[in-house]
Design a protein around this motif. Structure first.
Motif, PDB file in Angstrom:
ATOM      1  N   MET A  90       0.843  -1.183   0.000  1.00 13.78           N
ATOM      2  CA  MET A  90       0.000   0.000   0.000  1.00 13.78           C
ATOM      3  C   MET A  90       0.883   1.239   0.000  1.00 13.78           C
ATOM      4  O   MET A  90       1.799   1.372   0.807  1.00 13.78           O
ATOM      5  CB  MET A  90      -0.887  -0.008   1.242  1.00 13.78           C
ATOM      6  CG  MET A  90      -1.631   1.284   1.425  1.00 13.78           C
ATOM      7  SD  MET A  90      -2.598   1.400   2.931  1.00 13.78           S
ATOM      8  CE  MET A  90      -1.388   1.203   4.190  1.00 13.78           C
ATOM      9  N   THR A  91       0.603   2.138  -0.911  1.00 13.99           N
ATOM     10  CA  THR A  91       1.315   3.401  -0.975  1.00 13.99           C
ATOM     11  C   THR A  91       0.409   4.492  -0.419  1.00 13.99           C
ATOM     12  O   THR A  91      -0.719   4.666  -0.871  1.00 13.99           O
ATOM     13  CB  THR A  91       1.723   3.732  -2.419  1.00 13.99           C
ATOM     14  OG1 THR A  91       2.504   2.661  -2.932  1.00 13.99           O
ATOM     15  CG2 THR A  91       2.528   5.004  -2.481  1.00 13.99           C
ATOM     16  N   LEU A  92       0.950   5.218   0.564  1.00 17.98           N
ATOM     17  CA  LEU A  92       0.140   6.197   1.280  1.00 17.98           C
ATOM     18  C   LEU A  92       1.000   7.373   1.703  1.00 17.98           C
ATOM     19  O   LEU A  92       2.077   7.191   2.265  1.00 17.98           O
ATOM     20  CB  LEU A  92      -0.461   5.522   2.516  1.00 17.98           C
ATOM     21  CG  LEU A  92      -1.369   6.308   3.419  1.00 17.98           C
ATOM     22  CD1 LEU A  92      -2.666   6.668   2.715  1.00 17.98           C
ATOM     23  CD2 LEU A  92      -1.682   5.477   4.668  1.00 17.98           C
ATOM     24  N   ILE A  93       0.522   8.573   1.405  1.00 16.82           N
ATOM     25  CA  ILE A  93       1.132   9.797   1.905  1.00 16.82           C
ATOM     26  C   ILE A  93       0.174  10.353   2.949  1.00 16.82           C
ATOM     27  O   ILE A  93      -1.037  10.392   2.721  1.00 16.82           O
ATOM     28  CB  ILE A  93       1.351  10.815   0.768  1.00 16.82           C
ATOM     29  CG1 ILE A  93       2.355  10.267  -0.242  1.00 16.82           C
ATOM     30  CG2 ILE A  93       1.804  12.160   1.323  1.00 16.82           C
ATOM     31  CD1 ILE A  93       2.462  11.093  -1.512  1.00 16.82           C
ATOM     32  N   TRP A  94       0.715  10.774   4.075  1.00 22.50           N
ATOM     33  CA  TRP A  94      -0.114  11.320   5.164  1.00 22.50           C
ATOM     34  C   TRP A  94       0.533  12.598   5.662  1.00 22.50           C
ATOM     35  O   TRP A  94       1.711  12.612   6.018  1.00 22.50           O
ATOM     36  CB  TRP A  94      -0.233  10.303   6.280  1.00 22.50           C
ATOM     37  CG  TRP A  94      -0.910  10.747   7.538  1.00 22.50           C
ATOM     38  CD1 TRP A  94      -1.948  11.641   7.661  1.00 22.50           C
ATOM     39  CD2 TRP A  94      -0.633  10.290   8.855  1.00 22.50           C
ATOM     40  NE1 TRP A  94      -2.320  11.759   8.979  1.00 22.50           N
ATOM     41  CE2 TRP A  94      -1.507  10.936   9.737  1.00 22.50           C
ATOM     42  CE3 TRP A  94       0.291   9.402   9.389  1.00 22.50           C
ATOM     43  CZ2 TRP A  94      -1.505  10.718  11.102  1.00 22.50           C
ATOM     44  CZ3 TRP A  94       0.301   9.185  10.748  1.00 22.50           C
ATOM     45  CH2 TRP A  94      -0.603   9.840  11.591  1.00 22.50           C
TER      46      TRP A  94
END
Length: 111
Positions: free
Chosen positions: A1-5
């Motif tokens: 999973m690729t996620l920017i937060w």
């Protein structure tokens, strides 16, 4: 999973807490949130990604009393599961809730 937060804490300013594996997540963040107004809650599909913004589900505020927003850029395959802010909150908040809860009121977050 690729996620920017990206978010801010009680005592620290807006910053990326997850970079999605990018050495500089800002261009990907800008691309996803391009054209999205400063609405408190947003679910916006931008190509293969979702730009998602929602207020802190636990009602936390920064030291100035402002509501803390959480902003995510979600890539496939998880982006395909998100059709609304509610979907995003349900799927993403459990992934970050504990880490954020530990650090949101510290002087400087390293989450």
């Amino acid at each position: 999973m690729t996620l920017i937060w990206a978010t801010r804490g009680k005592l620290w300013g807006f910053r990326f807490l997850m970079d999605g594996g990018f050495s500089d997540p800002l261009p990907e963040y800008d691309k996803a949130f391009s054209g999205v107004a400063d609405q408190p809650e947003v679910c916006h599909r931008a190509g293969d990604r979702i730009a998602l913004r929602f207020s802190d589900p636990e009602g936390r505020r920064d030291r100035a009393g402002r509501v803390i927003p959480h902003e995510f850029v979600v890539f496939r395959p998880m982006a395909d599961e998100i059709q609304s802010v509610e979907d995003g909150r349900r799927l993403l908040w459990p992934l970050v809730r504990d880490a954020y809860g530990r650090d949101w009121d510290k002087p400087n977050s390293a989450t």
